[in-house]
Design a protein around this motif. Sequence first.
Motif, mmCIF file in Angstrom:
data_model
loop_
_atom_site.group_PDB
_atom_site.id
_atom_site.type_symbol
_atom_site.label_atom_id
_atom_site.label_comp_id
_atom_site.label_asym_id
_atom_site.label_seq_id
_atom_site.Cartn_x
_atom_site.Cartn_y
_atom_site.Cartn_z
ATOM 1 N N ILE A 105 4.182 4.910 -6.250
ATOM 2 C CA ILE A 105 3.495 5.561 -7.693
ATOM 3 C C ILE A 105 3.127 6.494 -8.466
ATOM 4 N N PRO A 106 2.193 8.075 -7.450
ATOM 5 C CA PRO A 106 2.321 9.103 -7.827
ATOM 6 C C PRO A 106 3.749 9.692 -8.181
ATOM 7 N N PRO A 120 -0.408 9.822 -16.283
ATOM 8 C CA PRO A 120 -1.008 10.997 -15.378
ATOM 9 C C PRO A 120 -3.009 10.636 -14.890
ATOM 10 N N ASP A 121 -2.868 9.417 -15.975
ATOM 11 C CA ASP A 121 -4.405 9.046 -15.945
ATOM 12 C C ASP A 121 -5.027 8.279 -14.456
ATOM 13 N N MET A 122 -3.247 7.466 -14.074
ATOM 14 C CA MET A 122 -3.559 6.707 -12.862
ATOM 15 C C MET A 122 -3.517 7.353 -11.870
ATOM 16 N N LEU A 123 -3.427 8.966 -11.258
ATOM 17 C CA LEU A 123 -2.950 9.406 -10.263
ATOM 18 C C LEU A 123 -5.189 10.379 -10.235
ATOM 19 N N SER A 124 -5.466 10.543 -11.844
ATOM 20 C CA SER A 124 -7.214 11.432 -11.816
ATOM 21 C C SER A 124 -7.950 9.944 -12.016
ATOM 22 N N LEU A 141 -10.077 3.660 -6.850
ATOM 23 C CA LEU A 141 -8.341 3.043 -6.514
ATOM 24 C C LEU A 141 -7.801 3.765 -6.599
ATOM 25 N N ARG A 142 -7.816 5.177 -7.323
ATOM 26 C CA ARG A 142 -6.923 5.556 -7.201
ATOM 27 C C ARG A 142 -5.442 6.206 -6.007
ATOM 28 N N PRO A 143 -4.747 6.236 -6.644
ATOM 29 C CA PRO A 143 -3.826 6.173 -5.477
ATOM 30 C C PRO A 143 -3.996 7.064 -4.439
ATOM 31 N N GLU A 144 -3.673 8.257 -4.632
ATOM 32 C CA GLU A 144 -4.247 9.053 -3.521
ATOM 33 C C GLU A 144 -4.981 10.066 -3.468
ATOM 34 N N SER A 145 -6.329 9.050 -3.166
ATOM 35 C CA SER A 145 -7.978 8.865 -2.546
ATOM 36 C C SER A 145 -8.076 7.553 -2.746
ATOM 37 N N LEU A 146 -7.568 6.665 -2.101
ATOM 38 C CA LEU A 146 -8.444 5.346 -2.320
ATOM 39 C C LEU A 146 -9.352 5.395 -1.378
ATOM 40 N N LEU A 147 -10.508 4.409 -2.098
ATOM 41 C CA LEU A 147 -11.939 5.072 -1.112
ATOM 42 C C LEU A 147 -12.726 5.825 -1.592
ATOM 43 N N VAL A 170 0.424 -1.158 0.418
ATOM 44 C CA VAL A 170 0.256 -0.282 0.409
ATOM 45 C C VAL A 170 0.897 1.358 -0.495
ATOM 46 N N TRP A 171 2.032 0.983 1.189
ATOM 47 C CA TRP A 171 3.108 2.459 0.865
ATOM 48 C C TRP A 171 3.199 2.276 -0.589
ATOM 49 N N PHE A 172 3.806 1.767 -1.133
ATOM 50 C CA PHE A 172 4.184 1.846 -2.759
ATOM 51 C C PHE A 172 3.132 2.246 -3.638
ATOM 52 N N TYR A 173 2.296 2.111 -3.843
ATOM 53 C CA TYR A 173 0.888 1.924 -3.901
ATOM 54 C C TYR A 173 0.500 3.654 -3.809
#
Lengths: 129, 899
Positions: free
Chosen positions: B458-459, B469-473, B482-488, B451-454
């Motif tokens: 990742i960001p 950048p789609d990964m984050l947005s 599952l966005r890495p910077e705002s899970l759930l 989870v730390w890595f993710y």
Amino acid sequence: MTGMKILIVDDEPNILMSLEFLMKKEGHKVFIARDGAEAFDIIEANIPDIVLLDIMMPKVDGYQVCEFIKKHDSYKHAKVVFMSAKSKEADMAKGLELGASLYVPKPFSTRDLMAKVNGLIREISGAAA
Amino acid sequence: MNSFWLIFWSVSYLLVLFFVANWAEQRSVKGRSLVSNSYVYALSLAVYCTAWTFYGSVGRAAESGVDFISVFIGPTITMPLWWVIFRKIIRICQVQRITNIADFVSARYGKSQSLGVIATILCVVGTIPYISIQLKAISSGFSILTTTNDASNSLWLDKAFYISIVLTIFTILFGARKLDANERHEGMVAAIAFESLFKLFAFLAVGVFVTFIVFDGFDDIFQQASKVIDLHQIFTIKEQKTSDWFWYCLLASLAIMFLPRQFQVTVVENVNENHLRKALWIFPLYLLVINIFVVPIALGGKILLGTAVKADQFVLSIPLHFNEKALAFVAYLGGFAASTSMIIVECTALTVMLTNNLVMPWLVSRTDFQRRFGGDMGQVVITLRRLFIVLLMVGSYLYYKNVSDKYSLVSVGMVSFAAVAQFAPVVLGGIFWKRGSLVGAVGGLLVGGGVWFYTLIIPSMVSAGYMSPDMLSKGPWGMDLLRPESLLGITGLDNISHGTFWSLLLNLLFYVGGSLLSQPTALEHNQAVLFVDVFKYSKTYESAVAWKGKALVTDIKSLLTIFFGKSHTEETLQLYAKQNKLDLNTRYADSQVVNYAEKMLGGAIGAASARILVSSVAKEEQISVEEVIDILKTSQELKTLNEELTRKSEELEQLTQQLKQANELLKIADIQKDDFLSTVTHEIRTPLTSIRALSEIVHDNPDMEEDQRSHFVNTITKESERLTRLINQVLALERFETGKQELDIDEFLMEDIIEESLEALDQLAKEKNIKIEVTYEGIYGPIRADRDRLIQVIINLVSNAIKFCPADTGKIQINTLQTEASLSFSISDNGQGIDNKYQELIFEKFYQTRDQSVRKPKGSGLGLAICKKIIELHQGTIQVESELGKGSVFTCEIPLGKN
């Protein structure tokens, strides 16, 4: 059988009084000592034939008086009769070992005592005869 | 400044450092170790303050105000807990010869090789960003001082590259010179302590310069700053940021415990548990002092330099702005010190971890390794470590070039913090919770690390351009939740808090859940007990061996020789055998020796590898957890039993002594009783003798004179009375002594009972013509006591006085003194007195001063003994004062108001 010199040593005045009465009645010459120290003086001065000796007395006790008598040639012939409230075997044995002739436990029968003393007197007379 | 000279001085500084380390090691050899000093230990902990503190705090303060302080407040708040946590960890590591945190975790959960690997990877991956920011700090400092632009993309022109090489060499010199079974580096610790002092000095120098020379004190800075920026805005903890504060504090307080370098200095390099005590206040003090000037420098930089310069570089830029080159140089060296100390310790710790957990287990399990490397395995280990240092530096350099450069020092550092914080559940659970199991630990670390890595790595990879950048947005595969910077879909936390929250939460859930759902193996359970109950077992661990099997002494020796050399192995084994009274000249090694060898190896190559190695030479039999616990318990019990036996035998001795004493007392009591009986007998027989003799005489002599007869009869009566009295007194005394006689408390006047007593004695006194005077003093009033008994005492004492007084001149004085609290009365006479030596004895029964030269009137010999008993029953005292020839004073005193 009369005319013996008898020394009575006891710290109890009433006992002295009764024994003195009895011995005098028999016609003996009676000396009285109320403790061991007094007894020494009388023994030296009068050389008694018979000494009626209490054991538990102040200052000098009866054992010491007996030793004193038996140690000196001049009066070791005197017959010593211990009279004591101490009635244990050991006390009796000690008294007889010191050379006493008799050991009479207190309280005693005066009749018995007189008979024993008379026996001693006979012994003395017999020996003298 | 010229690049050449700057490099020259930087290397010179490192040489000084090396000299300090060498000097410390020389001292240690001579027995005057520097690390035995608790201040050195406390200062070495300040390796916590890296370039991040030195440059980054100012940068953070300039950007977002007081946020920066959270990473110092966290440790300061939780520091007191160290006494509970680290004292235990230190003890465990000493007993088990654990030399790094991955080894610690692996050893705790059944010496698991795979857990060691996971922990190592997490540490390495988590720490590389942290090392990279040190390189970044040094190289940007370098650029500022040499005023060159560091934009070159060519490796051969990049100063950071050369700096990395120099640091690699020095780290090898400090941390990977020799193989040691306990992995302690006294020289390194001394050098780190020196660096801590130096960086503090350098930072304070800049702080004082900015605050008091450039500006006119703290007031002035704040005054001027308020015109340039919105101070209120910066120094207010915003509502929505309070949870960030919590996560930052938590993260920092966990990181400072589990960062590999902190674990190294706090635990591995600790030589005395008590050094912790001093560190508990010195270290927070250090943090406080080094932070005093952070805000002034940050504000000063804003005022003077505006946004032209990166805030992370204010520490260097401000002195340069005023052309204070010397100060700038000192500041640069301070930052250099902060970075180098971090790099040296971190790399040392990580390489030990890497060799012990990644390579050695694999290497030693290969059957041909011994043949291949012969007797020089120690050299292999050292070479491996050097190789790993190089690899780590290369990794850090690459991370710096590709990622760190784009972020501030603090944000990269926080990512590392979040990585090592993942150790919190497994380590803390490991030392306090026996149930914690391997499955839980692996699950927790894997999930937490993942989870730390993710959420945090990742960001940064996205922004470095490695991912879309789609990964984050939009989230992976467009999955929004599952966005890495705002899970759930959680928002409102900054990315660090967010990552920390999720990683720690899931880590904890998996750790606890996995532990509860799995069944630990015997070895796991064994290790769990040894860790959690370390204070109970640490002393017996050496002798209580959790090992059952056979190994040849020669095999064990050759195994150790491979790593430690022949002479060192021989010396160590001989010493151990001597200390534990073991014989090394047998064919098969004692299981204690096997165990000791495993621990020695464990110190050098890790628990898992050591286990594999020892297994290769020893035929191990499966040992069940019951057996292990039994062995531990037995030695524990034997120890307790031994203590118990010693105590019992001491008790027995005391008891015997007491019995002897009691016996003595009984004997004395027996003698006393005999004496008493024979005295009573004598005292009874004496009047009896008189009574019998006199009665017989009276009976046998009817013709005796009337006077004499009545005298004899009177005497008989008196002696009978005497006998009666005696018998009564013996019985009374017996009742007093056995406690059967109780007091009959009454209220009466003292005057009354004295008068009554004197009336009874009137006749006796008149016979000897003795005068009796009575005085009363004090208060008048009734007293409470046993009336009849007190009368008995008074009659007894006064009649004694009459007896001993001379007739006609005799004088008796009775004085009473009554107060609220007590009543005292004394009876004095002018009789013959009592010799000093008898004054105590007269109160004993039948003690009539028989052998006194002065003849005394006769009594029962029990009167004073009875008086004493009566007064004592009233809680009072009776005493006599007397001088021969001058009379006696008997004084009774009884307390009033009690009954």
